[in-house]
Design a protein around this motif. Structure first.
Motif, PDB file in Angstrom:
ATOM      1  N   VAL A 157      68.001   2.523  15.125  1.00  0.00           N
ATOM      2  CA  VAL A 157      66.923   1.888  14.510  1.00  0.00           C
ATOM      3  C   VAL A 157      66.881   1.921  12.952  1.00  0.00           C
ATOM      4  O   VAL A 157      66.752   3.058  12.308  1.00  0.00           O
ATOM      5  N   GLN A 158      66.584   0.711  12.312  1.00  0.00           N
ATOM      6  CA  GLN A 158      66.520   0.882  10.814  1.00  0.00           C
ATOM      7  C   GLN A 158      65.417   1.396  10.461  1.00  0.00           C
ATOM      8  O   GLN A 158      64.174   0.977  10.780  1.00  0.00           O
ATOM      9  N   ASP A 159      65.108   2.171   9.712  1.00  0.00           N
ATOM     10  CA  ASP A 159      63.914   2.843   9.165  1.00  0.00           C
ATOM     11  C   ASP A 159      63.391   1.777   8.269  1.00  0.00           C
ATOM     12  O   ASP A 159      63.861   1.150   7.585  1.00  0.00           O
ATOM     13  N   SER A 160      61.997   1.696   8.324  1.00  0.00           N
ATOM     14  CA  SER A 160      61.243   0.503   7.500  1.00  0.00           C
ATOM     15  C   SER A 160      59.865   0.945   7.133  1.00  0.00           C
ATOM     16  O   SER A 160      59.136   1.531   7.797  1.00  0.00           O
ATOM     17  N   ILE A 161      59.279   0.575   5.768  1.00  0.00           N
ATOM     18  CA  ILE A 161      57.986   0.694   5.770  1.00  0.00           C
ATOM     19  C   ILE A 161      57.236  -0.635   5.405  1.00  0.00           C
ATOM     20  O   ILE A 161      57.758  -1.527   4.378  1.00  0.00           O
ATOM     21  N   THR A 178      60.591   4.755  12.027  1.00  0.00           N
ATOM     22  CA  THR A 178      61.540   5.846  11.561  1.00  0.00           C
ATOM     23  C   THR A 178      62.298   6.277  12.814  1.00  0.00           C
ATOM     24  O   THR A 178      61.649   6.496  13.915  1.00  0.00           O
ATOM     25  N   SER A 179      63.512   6.614  12.817  1.00  0.00           N
ATOM     26  CA  SER A 179      64.304   7.163  13.941  1.00  0.00           C
ATOM     27  C   SER A 179      63.920   8.591  14.031  1.00  0.00           C
ATOM     28  O   SER A 179      64.501   9.141  15.081  1.00  0.00           O
ATOM     29  N   LEU A 205      55.501  10.370  13.697  1.00  0.00           N
ATOM     30  CA  LEU A 205      56.559  10.773  14.783  1.00  0.00           C
ATOM     31  C   LEU A 205      57.592   9.674  14.780  1.00  0.00           C
ATOM     32  O   LEU A 205      57.365   8.753  14.204  1.00  0.00           O
ATOM     33  N   ALA A 206      58.538   9.820  15.366  1.00  0.00           N
ATOM     34  CA  ALA A 206      59.969   8.955  15.469  1.00  0.00           C
ATOM     35  C   ALA A 206      59.249   7.711  16.324  1.00  0.00           C
ATOM     36  O   ALA A 206      58.470   7.931  17.248  1.00  0.00           O
ATOM     37  N   THR A 226      52.067   4.504  -3.217  1.00  0.00           N
ATOM     38  CA  THR A 226      53.360   5.093  -3.142  1.00  0.00           C
ATOM     39  C   THR A 226      53.148   6.045  -1.849  1.00  0.00           C
ATOM     40  O   THR A 226      52.212   6.594  -1.319  1.00  0.00           O
ATOM     41  N   ILE A 227      54.239   6.213  -1.405  1.00  0.00           N
ATOM     42  CA  ILE A 227      54.559   6.919   0.000  1.00  0.00           C
ATOM     43  C   ILE A 227      55.635   7.916  -0.379  1.00  0.00           C
ATOM     44  O   ILE A 227      56.853   7.489  -0.619  1.00  0.00           O
ATOM     45  N   HIS A 228      55.206   9.361  -0.414  1.00  0.00           N
ATOM     46  CA  HIS A 228      56.292  10.486  -0.247  1.00  0.00           C
ATOM     47  C   HIS A 228      56.522  11.104   0.867  1.00  0.00           C
ATOM     48  O   HIS A 228      55.673  11.387   1.625  1.00  0.00           O
ATOM     49  N   ASN A 229      57.631  11.421   1.267  1.00  0.00           N
ATOM     50  CA  ASN A 229      58.087  12.551   2.291  1.00  0.00           C
ATOM     51  C   ASN A 229      58.595  13.757   1.646  1.00  0.00           C
ATOM     52  O   ASN A 229      59.621  13.881   1.087  1.00  0.00           O
TER      53      ASN A 229
END
Length: 244
Positions: A157-161, A178-179, A205-206, A226-229
């Motif tokens: 699956v393609q990750d996206s926001i 997110t995968s 979660l995935a 803004t979104i940070h991991n």
């Protein structure tokens, strides 16, 4: 907690209560004429009742399974969802969820599970309800199990926001797909002077996670989300707040 559970007995049918108390007795497997089924364990009796009244269902659309379940709970209790995928040899925990309210009552929940790189076959979920999370009094049991057929393999699956709507009037939503699970995702909102106006931290979660952010306390104008991991910047979005 025990007081809350006793109050919860009112939610159940009287005959069911009697049967549950019997089965939770200290000598339930060998009752006698002197003390019957023995002294009942209230928490065990509640678990027996929950297993009778709980309901769950699962469906698949594309490569996303949606698990829905209903049971009685209160704050201080929690659920664990475990999943068995085709090709695996055991269940694995995929979700923790806390109980919802201060009073023991009926609640419904939903979990969306993205089946990334899963081969065709049967996908099984089981739900364990924990009514006492303390070390000394830990009490839990599986309240329901449900399965669904995955008819074709699911590719990555393609990750996206995605942030929507924009412009914003009362609140906006963030959908993160997110995968793999993402720990300690940091969501920040700034005004045009780089002043921090909103903050949220969340474990993702995935699959697809949807969250809402209210903006009723903000003035009309331009803002930046803004979104940070961890230390990694995932996205920066410019949004417009328009108060009606």
């Amino acid at each position: 907690l025990t007081t809350c559970l006793w109050q919860g007995f009112r939610e159940f049918n009287n005959m069911k209560i009697i049967d549950a108390l019997k089965m939770a007795g200290s000598i339930a497997n060998s009752p006698n004429d002197r003390i019957g089924y023995g002294i009942p364990n209230v928490k065990k009796a509640v678990i027996n009742l929950l297993k009778d009244f709980a309901f769950s269902a699962v469906s698949i659309s594309g490569c996303k399974a949606t698990l829905n379940w209903t049971s009685k709970d209160a704050s201080g209790m929690k659920y664990e969802v475990e999943r068995w995928l085709p090709g695996q040899n055991s269940f694995n925990k995929v979700l923790d969820r806390d109980g919802s309210a201060n009073t023991f009552s009926n609640h419904s929940y939903s979990y969306e599970d993205l089946l990334t790189n899963v081969p065709p076959g049967t996908v099984t979920y089981r739900i364990r309800e924990i009514i006492d999370t303390s070390v000394g009094g830990f009490t839990a049991d599986y309240i329901d199990t449900v399965s669904v057929a995955l008819t074709s393999a699911c590719s990555a699956v393609q990750d996206s926001i995605v942030i929507f709507p924009n412009p914003i009037h009362h609140e906006f939503s963030i959908r993160i797909t997110t995968s793999t699970p993402l720990a300690n995702v940091k969501i920040r909102m700034y005004d045009t002077r780089a002043q921090l106006v909103a903050i949220a931290d969340k474990n993702i979660l995935a699959g697809a996670t949807l969250m809402s952010v209210p903006v009723t306390f903000l003035a009309s104008g331009m803002y930046y989300v803004t979104i940070h991991n961890g230390q990694k910047l995932l996205v920066t979005k410019k949004v417009l707040v328009i108060k009606q």
